[in-house]
Design a protein around this motif. Structure first.
Motif, PDB file in Angstrom:
ATOM      1  N   SER A  21       0.872  -1.346  -0.048  1.00 29.31           N
ATOM      2  CA  SER A  21       0.044  -0.240  -0.080  1.00 29.31           C
ATOM      3  C   SER A  21       0.869   1.063   0.237  1.00 29.31           C
ATOM      4  O   SER A  21       2.114   1.084   0.461  1.00 29.31           O
ATOM      5  CB  SER A  21      -0.882   0.214   1.198  1.00 29.31           C
ATOM      6  OG  SER A  21      -0.149  -0.011   2.494  1.00 29.31           O
ATOM      7  N   VAL A  22       0.346   2.261  -0.462  1.00 27.17           N
ATOM      8  CA  VAL A  22       1.097   3.777  -0.487  1.00 27.17           C
ATOM      9  C   VAL A  22       0.386   4.544   0.601  1.00 27.17           C
ATOM     10  O   VAL A  22      -0.809   4.967   0.524  1.00 27.17           O
ATOM     11  CB  VAL A  22       0.857   4.341  -1.701  1.00 27.17           C
ATOM     12  CG1 VAL A  22       1.509   5.591  -1.757  1.00 27.17           C
ATOM     13  CG2 VAL A  22       1.445   3.426  -2.790  1.00 27.17           C
ATOM     14  N   GLN A  23       1.140   4.589   1.774  1.00 29.60           N
ATOM     15  CA  GLN A  23       0.550   5.517   2.726  1.00 29.60           C
ATOM     16  C   GLN A  23       1.681   6.579   3.477  1.00 29.60           C
ATOM     17  O   GLN A  23       1.599   6.602   4.499  1.00 29.60           O
ATOM     18  CB  GLN A  23       0.206   4.567   3.803  1.00 29.60           C
ATOM     19  CG  GLN A  23      -1.162   3.770   3.651  1.00 29.60           C
ATOM     20  CD  GLN A  23      -1.337   2.622   4.600  1.00 29.60           C
ATOM     21  OE1 GLN A  23      -0.512   2.499   5.463  1.00 29.60           O
ATOM     22  NE2 GLN A  23      -2.606   2.369   4.854  1.00 29.60           N
ATOM     23  N   GLN A  24       2.755   6.958   2.459  1.00 24.52           N
ATOM     24  CA  GLN A  24       3.878   7.476   3.046  1.00 24.52           C
ATOM     25  C   GLN A  24       3.568   8.916   3.613  1.00 24.52           C
ATOM     26  O   GLN A  24       3.951   9.255   4.891  1.00 24.52           O
ATOM     27  CB  GLN A  24       4.613   7.836   1.916  1.00 24.52           C
ATOM     28  CG  GLN A  24       5.385   6.440   1.337  1.00 24.52           C
ATOM     29  CD  GLN A  24       6.275   6.980   0.180  1.00 24.52           C
ATOM     30  OE1 GLN A  24       5.675   6.827  -0.820  1.00 24.52           O
ATOM     31  NE2 GLN A  24       7.553   7.225   0.113  1.00 24.52           N
ATOM     32  N   ALA A  25       2.537   9.602   3.073  1.00 24.88           N
ATOM     33  CA  ALA A  25       2.339  10.842   3.584  1.00 24.88           C
ATOM     34  C   ALA A  25       1.389  10.917   5.005  1.00 24.88           C
ATOM     35  O   ALA A  25       1.771  11.902   5.725  1.00 24.88           O
ATOM     36  CB  ALA A  25       1.643  11.732   2.603  1.00 24.88           C
ATOM     37  N   ALA A  26       0.783   9.994   5.181  1.00 27.41           N
ATOM     38  CA  ALA A  26      -0.180  10.068   6.478  1.00 27.41           C
ATOM     39  C   ALA A  26       0.599   9.713   7.721  1.00 27.41           C
ATOM     40  O   ALA A  26       0.227  10.493   8.536  1.00 27.41           O
ATOM     41  CB  ALA A  26      -1.063   8.690   6.238  1.00 27.41           C
ATOM     42  N   ALA A  27       1.832   9.354   7.614  1.00 28.78           N
ATOM     43  CA  ALA A  27       2.478   8.963   8.803  1.00 28.78           C
ATOM     44  C   ALA A  27       3.699  10.245   9.099  1.00 28.78           C
ATOM     45  O   ALA A  27       4.540  10.126   9.990  1.00 28.78           O
ATOM     46  CB  ALA A  27       3.477   7.872   8.775  1.00 28.78           C
ATOM     47  N   GLN A  28       3.677  11.147   8.087  1.00 22.87           N
ATOM     48  CA  GLN A  28       4.635  12.107   8.338  1.00 22.87           C
ATOM     49  C   GLN A  28       4.038  13.549   8.355  1.00 22.87           C
ATOM     50  O   GLN A  28       2.987  13.837   7.740  1.00 22.87           O
ATOM     51  CB  GLN A  28       5.693  11.999   6.897  1.00 22.87           C
ATOM     52  CG  GLN A  28       6.443  10.746   6.838  1.00 22.87           C
ATOM     53  CD  GLN A  28       6.964  10.575   5.482  1.00 22.87           C
ATOM     54  OE1 GLN A  28       6.197  10.641   4.411  1.00 22.87           O
ATOM     55  NE2 GLN A  28       8.252  10.382   5.274  1.00 22.87           N
ATOM     56  N   SER A  29       4.824  14.483   8.828  1.00 29.03           N
ATOM     57  CA  SER A  29       4.495  15.927   9.102  1.00 29.03           C
ATOM     58  C   SER A  29       4.555  16.614   7.850  1.00 29.03           C
ATOM     59  O   SER A  29       5.710  16.748   7.421  1.00 29.03           O
ATOM     60  CB  SER A  29       4.912  16.259  10.651  1.00 29.03           C
ATOM     61  OG  SER A  29       6.114  16.530  10.469  1.00 29.03           O
ATOM     62  N   ILE A  30       3.881  17.506   7.615  1.00 32.22           N
ATOM     63  CA  ILE A  30       3.816  18.480   6.543  1.00 32.22           C
ATOM     64  C   ILE A  30       4.328  19.936   7.262  1.00 32.22           C
ATOM     65  O   ILE A  30       3.892  20.363   8.369  1.00 32.22           O
ATOM     66  CB  ILE A  30       2.741  18.895   5.886  1.00 32.22           C
ATOM     67  CG1 ILE A  30       2.019  17.433   5.111  1.00 32.22           C
ATOM     68  CG2 ILE A  30       2.441  20.015   4.845  1.00 32.22           C
ATOM     69  CD1 ILE A  30       0.699  17.678   4.520  1.00 32.22           C
ATOM     70  N   LEU A  31       5.336  20.302   6.373  1.00 30.49           N
ATOM     71  CA  LEU A  31       6.030  21.637   6.728  1.00 30.49           C
ATOM     72  C   LEU A  31       5.221  22.774   5.965  1.00 30.49           C
ATOM     73  O   LEU A  31       5.384  22.623   4.760  1.00 30.49           O
ATOM     74  CB  LEU A  31       7.597  21.495   6.657  1.00 30.49           C
ATOM     75  CG  LEU A  31       8.469  20.824   7.544  1.00 30.49           C
ATOM     76  CD1 LEU A  31       9.861  20.744   7.262  1.00 30.49           C
ATOM     77  CD2 LEU A  31       8.373  21.304   8.971  1.00 30.49           C
ATOM     78  N   ARG A  32       4.881  23.761   6.499  1.00 29.92           N
ATOM     79  CA  ARG A  32       4.163  24.909   5.804  1.00 29.92           C
ATOM     80  C   ARG A  32       5.075  26.112   6.062  1.00 29.92           C
ATOM     81  O   ARG A  32       5.239  26.601   7.234  1.00 29.92           O
ATOM     82  CB  ARG A  32       2.809  24.952   6.223  1.00 29.92           C
ATOM     83  CG  ARG A  32       2.060  23.808   5.903  1.00 29.92           C
ATOM     84  CD  ARG A  32       0.526  24.038   5.605  1.00 29.92           C
ATOM     85  NE  ARG A  32       0.540  24.937   4.312  1.00 29.92           N
ATOM     86  CZ  ARG A  32      -0.562  25.412   4.129  1.00 29.92           C
ATOM     87  NH1 ARG A  32      -1.742  25.377   4.627  1.00 29.92           N
ATOM     88  NH2 ARG A  32      -0.616  26.203   2.765  1.00 29.92           N
ATOM     89  N   ASP A  33       5.273  26.764   5.017  1.00 30.36           N
ATOM     90  CA  ASP A  33       6.076  28.311   5.130  1.00 30.36           C
ATOM     91  C   ASP A  33       5.856  28.822   3.903  1.00 30.36           C
ATOM     92  O   ASP A  33       5.881  28.367   2.738  1.00 30.36           O
ATOM     93  CB  ASP A  33       7.658  28.065   5.247  1.00 30.36           C
ATOM     94  CG  ASP A  33       8.235  29.085   4.976  1.00 30.36           C
ATOM     95  OD1 ASP A  33       8.231  29.963   6.118  1.00 30.36           O
ATOM     96  OD2 ASP A  33       9.032  29.395   4.052  1.00 30.36           O
ATOM     97  N   ALA A  34       5.351  30.151   4.157  1.00 27.26           N
ATOM     98  CA  ALA A  34       4.778  30.970   2.928  1.00 27.26           C
ATOM     99  C   ALA A  34       5.807  31.160   1.932  1.00 27.26           C
ATOM    100  O   ALA A  34       5.849  30.783   0.739  1.00 27.26           O
ATOM    101  CB  ALA A  34       4.343  32.392   3.506  1.00 27.26           C
TER     102      ALA A  34
END
Length: 465
Positions: A21-34
């Protein structure tokens, strides 16, 4: 003869080993910067156009992960690990990676993922049935052999499928770079870095090891792509200096934000008076609670470029997070104005206005935060702040609605349902907010019912067969 009781779990464990299965993004945190998001958008724009995709429909998202990687995971979203940005030294290298990932998007590789998985699963199911039959016939060793061979065949078939997709994405990425007029030098340089990583950690480059690889041999990829890139008219074209400068700054601020302060100060020592170095050190000092030193660095940045909104944002953020929200307002207000109410900067500005605890600032905070969530609804913190300012002004129905918005995004459905229902009863009937409260109520109930069914299914005893 019955199968030995100890054997069945081992058989099933081998069968389960090929569940894919492809679930990579679900277990990782997203970094947001303008600033980072604006840069990645600009870097990807010509490639998105070259790929024949609609402008604005492709997102490039930063993942907080030190490994050197990028991937696509459904829709038209490209995920780039922070480690990849740190490893790259040229904007063209990142553009080469984005071009490759867009090749996966246009090739429909995420959608077609099931094709490879299905073929592998079919082999595994067949080997499982044969293994169970052998075990039932009194040959447990033969059963284990059948299953092990089946697992190996299944994985080999699947990995062969993924290697074909990677080669296809390489070719598509080269085409998009060419159409966008971007040199393939950066792409090759990045592949060389991947190759060095493989050598460093002992990954085999031999064809015999190819069975276990999800990607083609890096050396072969470099050779194939070099031939293509060197024929392209853009081969000798240098990276745009302005783009490269922006990339160097973003790379430095990301390093300062993520790395240990001592390491940041080693890479960007106080003797380095470049803008990237000031940027990185400002974050390092802020993380170490050396606020005055951090503000010296931001002062140097602003002195160099007084109207740079991201330098102003950083100064305001440091002041806000050090307990001086009133002093943060001028810099954040200017940064918000210069970026046309960028949602991320507007959220920080709104937070600062509320943190002053001055009721005179609440109407402006409400306007700023409403503008932020209008442009970017997927921001739990912005919704939380909007709820705070509504509550401070005595508007409890909208405060509860804002809380419900936040909780839905955080998948806290029972709390979202409770707040949406409370908001629904207090809002003007037929108003947009009243309708939104109704939508959240239905969404939360549906998700809660779905979760109940999943739990019930898991708790049901398995049959003995």
């Amino acid at each position: 003869m019955r199968m030995p009781a100890r054997l069945l779990p081992r058989l099933l464990a081998i069968a389960a080993a090929v569940t894919l299965s492809v679930q990579q993004a679900a277990a990782q945190s997203i970094l947001r910067d303008a600033e980072t998001e604006a840069l990645l958008q600009e870097m990807s724009a010509p490639l998105v156009k070259a790929a024949g995709l609609e402008k604005g429909n492709v997102e490039v998202i930063m993942i907080n992960d030190p490994s050197i990687n990028a991937f696509v995971a459904g829709g038209q979203a490209v995920y780039i690990h922070s480690g990849l940005i740190n490893a790259a030294t040229d904007a063209g290298e990142v553009q080469g990676v984005i071009a490759h990932e867009l090749g996966h998007v246009t090739g429909g590789h995420i959608i077609r993922f099931d094709e490879g998985a299905k073929a592998a699963t079919n082999i595994t199911i067949l080997s499982l049935l044969l293994g169970l039959a052998a075990a039932a016939a009194g040959a447990p060793d033969a059963a284990m052999g059948v299953l092990a061979a089946g697992q190996q065949a299944a994985m080999g078939k699947f990995l062969s499928f993924t290697r074909t997709q990677e080669s296809s994405a390489d070719a598509a990425g080269a085409e998009y770079l060419s159409k966008a007029g971007i040199s393939g030098r950066g792409s090759l340089e990045f592949f060389k870095k991947l190759q060095n990583q493989e050598f460093r950690y002992g990954y085999s480059q031999s064809d015999e090891a190819g069975f276990s690889r999800t990607h083609p041999l890096t050396g072969d990829r470099i050779a194939n792509l070099r031939e293509t890139y060197e024929k392209d008219p853009a081969w000798t074209k240098a990276t745009d200096p302005a783009l490269q400068e922006r990339f160097t700054r973003v790379r430095a601020k990301l390093y300062g934000y993520l790395a240990e302060p001592a390491k940041t100060l080693s890479v960007y020592p106080p003797t380095d008076n470049s803008i990237p170095a000031h940027y990185a050190r400002a974050y390092a000092y802020h993380k170490d609670a050396l606020i005055n030193k951090a503000l010296v660095e931001t002062a140097a940045l602003i002195a160099a470029e007084p109207n740079n909104p991201y330098f102003l944002e950083l100064e305001g953020q440091i002041l806000l997070e050090s307990g001086r929200p009133g002093q943060a307002l001028p810099a954040l207000r200017q940064a918000n104005r210069l970026t046309g109410n960028n949602p991320l900067i507007a959220t920080i500005f709104g937070h600062a206005l509320i943190a002053t605890e001055d009721p005179a600032n609440y109407p402006e905070a409400e306007r700023v935060l409403k503008a932020a969530v209008t442009r970017d609804r997927e921001s739990p913190f912005a919704w939380y702040q909007l709820g705070v300012v509504y509550a401070a002004q005595g508007d409890m129905p909208r405060a509860r609605l804002a809380s419900a918005e936040q909780q839905v995004m955080e998948r806290r459905f029972p709390e979202a349902l409770q707040n949406a229902q409370a908001a629904f009863t207090g809002l003007p009937v037929g108003s947009p907010d009243w309708l939104r409260a109704q939508d959240i109520t239905m969404q939360a109930r549906a998700e809660m019912d779905k979760n109940k069914k999943k739990k019930k299914k898991k708790s049901e005893p398995e049959g003995n067969g």
